[in-house]
Write an enzyme that holds these catalytic residues in place. Structure first.
Site, short mmCIF file in Angstrom:
data_model
loop_
_atom_site.label_atom_id
_atom_site.label_comp_id
_atom_site.label_asym_id
_atom_site.label_seq_id
_atom_site.Cartn_x
_atom_site.Cartn_y
_atom_site.Cartn_z
N SER A 83 -1.45 10.20 36.25
CA SER A 83 -0.96 11.85 35.61
C SER A 83 -1.46 12.04 34.42
O SER A 83 -1.23 11.44 33.90
CB SER A 83 0.12 12.00 35.70
OG SER A 83 0.71 13.04 35.45
N SER A 84 -2.02 12.93 34.42
CA SER A 84 -1.65 13.50 32.54
C SER A 84 -1.57 13.61 32.13
O SER A 84 -1.61 13.44 31.03
CB SER A 84 -3.32 14.92 32.96
OG SER A 84 -3.95 15.40 33.81
N GLY A 130 -8.32 19.46 33.87
CA GLY A 130 -8.26 19.04 32.88
C GLY A 130 -7.67 18.03 32.40
O GLY A 130 -7.22 17.09 33.75
N TYR A 131 -7.76 16.89 31.54
CA TYR A 131 -7.68 15.76 30.59
C TYR A 131 -7.76 14.29 32.19
O TYR A 131 -6.50 14.02 32.26
CB TYR A 131 -5.57 15.73 30.23
CG TYR A 131 -5.83 14.81 29.16
CD1 TYR A 131 -6.73 14.93 28.25
CD2 TYR A 131 -5.25 13.88 29.52
CE1 TYR A 131 -6.05 13.76 26.70
CE2 TYR A 131 -4.47 12.67 28.29
CZ TYR A 131 -5.71 13.04 27.12
OH TYR A 131 -5.58 12.11 25.75
N HIS A 142 -8.51 12.12 39.65
CA HIS A 142 -9.29 13.57 39.67
C HIS A 142 -10.16 13.01 40.10
O HIS A 142 -11.39 13.06 40.90
CB HIS A 142 -9.66 14.13 38.13
CG HIS A 142 -8.28 15.25 37.73
ND1 HIS A 142 -7.66 14.07 36.37
CD2 HIS A 142 -7.59 15.95 37.45
CE1 HIS A 142 -6.84 14.59 36.52
NE2 HIS A 142 -6.85 16.08 36.53
N GLU A 195 -8.90 8.59 36.87
CA GLU A 195 -9.52 8.14 38.02
C GLU A 195 -8.78 8.73 39.58
O GLU A 195 -10.21 9.05 40.10
CB GLU A 195 -9.53 6.66 38.07
CG GLU A 195 -10.35 5.64 37.87
CD GLU A 195 -9.47 5.96 35.95
OE1 GLU A 195 -8.40 6.52 35.42
OE2 GLU A 195 -10.03 4.86 35.11
N GLN A 218 1.55 21.24 46.85
CA GLN A 218 0.34 21.68 46.39
C GLN A 218 -0.14 21.77 47.76
O GLN A 218 -0.98 23.11 48.07
CB GLN A 218 0.37 21.78 44.70
CG GLN A 218 -1.30 22.10 44.99
CD GLN A 218 -1.50 22.02 43.49
OE1 GLN A 218 -1.37 22.06 42.93
NE2 GLN A 218 -2.79 20.90 43.34
N LYS A 233 -1.49 13.67 45.79
CA LYS A 233 -0.31 13.34 44.58
C LYS A 233 0.63 14.70 45.04
O LYS A 233 1.96 14.68 44.18
CB LYS A 233 -1.45 12.99 43.39
CG LYS A 233 -0.23 13.23 42.20
CD LYS A 233 0.50 12.30 41.42
CE LYS A 233 1.47 13.00 40.69
NZ LYS A 233 0.72 13.81 39.50
P1 AMP Z 1 -4.21 18.57 38.18
O1 AMP Z 1 -5.15 18.30 36.90
O2 AMP Z 1 -3.00 17.97 37.11
O3 AMP Z 1 -3.84 19.87 38.08
O4 AMP Z 1 -4.84 17.74 39.14
C1 AMP Z 1 -6.19 18.46 39.77
C2 AMP Z 1 -6.27 17.58 41.06
O5 AMP Z 1 -6.22 16.65 40.93
C3 AMP Z 1 -5.19 18.36 42.30
O6 AMP Z 1 -5.72 18.36 43.41
C4 AMP Z 1 -4.41 17.00 41.75
O7 AMP Z 1 -3.61 16.92 42.67
C5 AMP Z 1 -5.27 16.11 41.78
N1 AMP Z 1 -4.91 14.52 41.28
C6 AMP Z 1 -4.31 14.09 40.11
N2 AMP Z 1 -3.81 12.94 40.31
C7 AMP Z 1 -4.01 12.48 41.30
C8 AMP Z 1 -3.86 11.55 41.66
N3 AMP Z 1 -3.35 9.84 40.48
N4 AMP Z 1 -4.14 10.93 42.99
C9 AMP Z 1 -5.73 11.72 43.46
N5 AMP Z 1 -5.05 13.11 43.11
C10 AMP Z 1 -5.06 13.27 41.97
#
Ligand code: AMP
Length: 284
Positions: A186-187, A31-32, A37, A35, A154, A150
């Site tokens: 990043s969130s 969540g949060y 995501h 672009e 993972q 990113k």
């Molecule tokens: P998160 O909500 O931070 O757990 O991220 C969810 C998914 O979005 C994960 O697969 C992250 O790698 C991807 N993600 C987060 N930030 C970015 C970004 N800046 N560019 C591309 N993918 C992202």
């Protein structure tokens, strides 16, 4: 867009779609949304007949002194973004829906892979990630799942569990989306004060320098990492957790920077821990 809060609802909708012959893509998130995501949802939209996103701050991937409570949340804004990008269903479970009070089963890779890089300071992190992603795979049973480069470690780990546990799900890695000035979206960027936001640019500066050096033909990991480290240490608000060059699949350190090598970093800016990276030869 359907908002599903229970596992049963998700299963019913996905089963119906499969009967109708649709392929299903899953975009797991905490969540949060931003672009970065949205780019995963766009990619899923292009690849799959139906797109499911999950929006769940997963407690099992946070260590005791990490930011679980502080992690930013805004579900109605997330819904607006997902709907705008053509998501068909968002799975928004409570912690109780995802974890029974006595849940004691985890998915864990028993190799060095989750112990390197972020695993050194976040020892239980990848166990939590693998467990929640396995649960999401079982709940949604998608044909494809989309993850960002990113979080490069993972992504490599998810590819490994998908293969090792025979999920039959195609894992698609998507490139890092950045702010106009280079900072990876990043969130957690929301934690940064204006001065810290400026200081945080050292991560992308180091990444860009590293990429340039590799393009110029530098292959010595020590030389590359020393130059990148110097960019970061020049910023007084930055404290390095790691700057490393590793094999993109095993996460083992390398001495020679060849195609497929992951050059990754984690850096504290004030109290906020940020990550960034590049893959030599690009995302595969
Ligand atoms: P998160 O909500 O931070 O757990 O991220 C969810 C998914 O979005 C994960 O697969 C992250 O790698 C991807 N993600 C987060 N930030 C970015 C970004 N800046 N560019 C591309 N993918 C992202």
């Amino acid at each position: 867009m359907i908002v599903a809060k229970t596992i049963r609802e998700v299963r019913e909708h996905v089963a119906q779609w499969k009967r109708e012959g649709y392929t299903v893509g899953l975009v797991p998130t905490m969540g949060y949304l931003h672009e970065g995501h949205a780019s995963l949802v766009d990619r899923a939209r292009k690849t799959c007949g139906k797109v499911v996103a999950s929006d769940f701050v997963n407690p099992t991937q946070f260590g005791p002194n990490e930011d679980l409570e502080a992690y930013p949340r805004d579900f109605s804004r997330d819904c607006a973004l997902l709907e705008e990008h053509g998501c068909d269903l968002v799975f928004y479970p409570s912690v109780e829906e995802m974890y029974a009070p006595n849940a004691a089963t985890y998915v864990e890779i028993l190799s060095e892979m989750p112990k390197q890089l972020c695993g050194k300071t976040r020892p239980i992190h990848f166990r939590g990630v693998c467990t929640v992603v396995s649960k999401l795979f079982n709940i949604v049973q998608p044909d494809y799942a989309f993850f960002g480069q990113k979080d490069a470690q993972q992504l490599a780990i998810i590819r490994r569990i998908a293969r090792d546990l025979s999920y039959g799900i195609e894992i698609i890695g998507c490139p890092i989306v950045r702010e106009a000035d280079g900072l990876a979206k990043s969130s957690r960027n929301t934690y940064l004060s204006p001065a810290e936001r400026q200081a945080a640019l050292v991560l992308s500066k180091a990444v860009f320098l590293g990429q340039e050096m590799v393009e110029k033909g530098i292959r010595d990991a020590k030389e590359l990492l020393a130059a990148m480290t110097a960019v970061i240490t020049a910023e007084p608000q930055a404290r390095i957790d790691y700057v490393s060059a590793v094999d993109g699949e095993t996460m083992q350190p390398v001495e020679e920077v060849r195609d497929g090598v992951l050059v990754a970093m984690a850096v504290y800016i004030g109290k906020t821990r940020l990550i960034d990276n590049f893959i030599v030869g690009g995302v595969r």
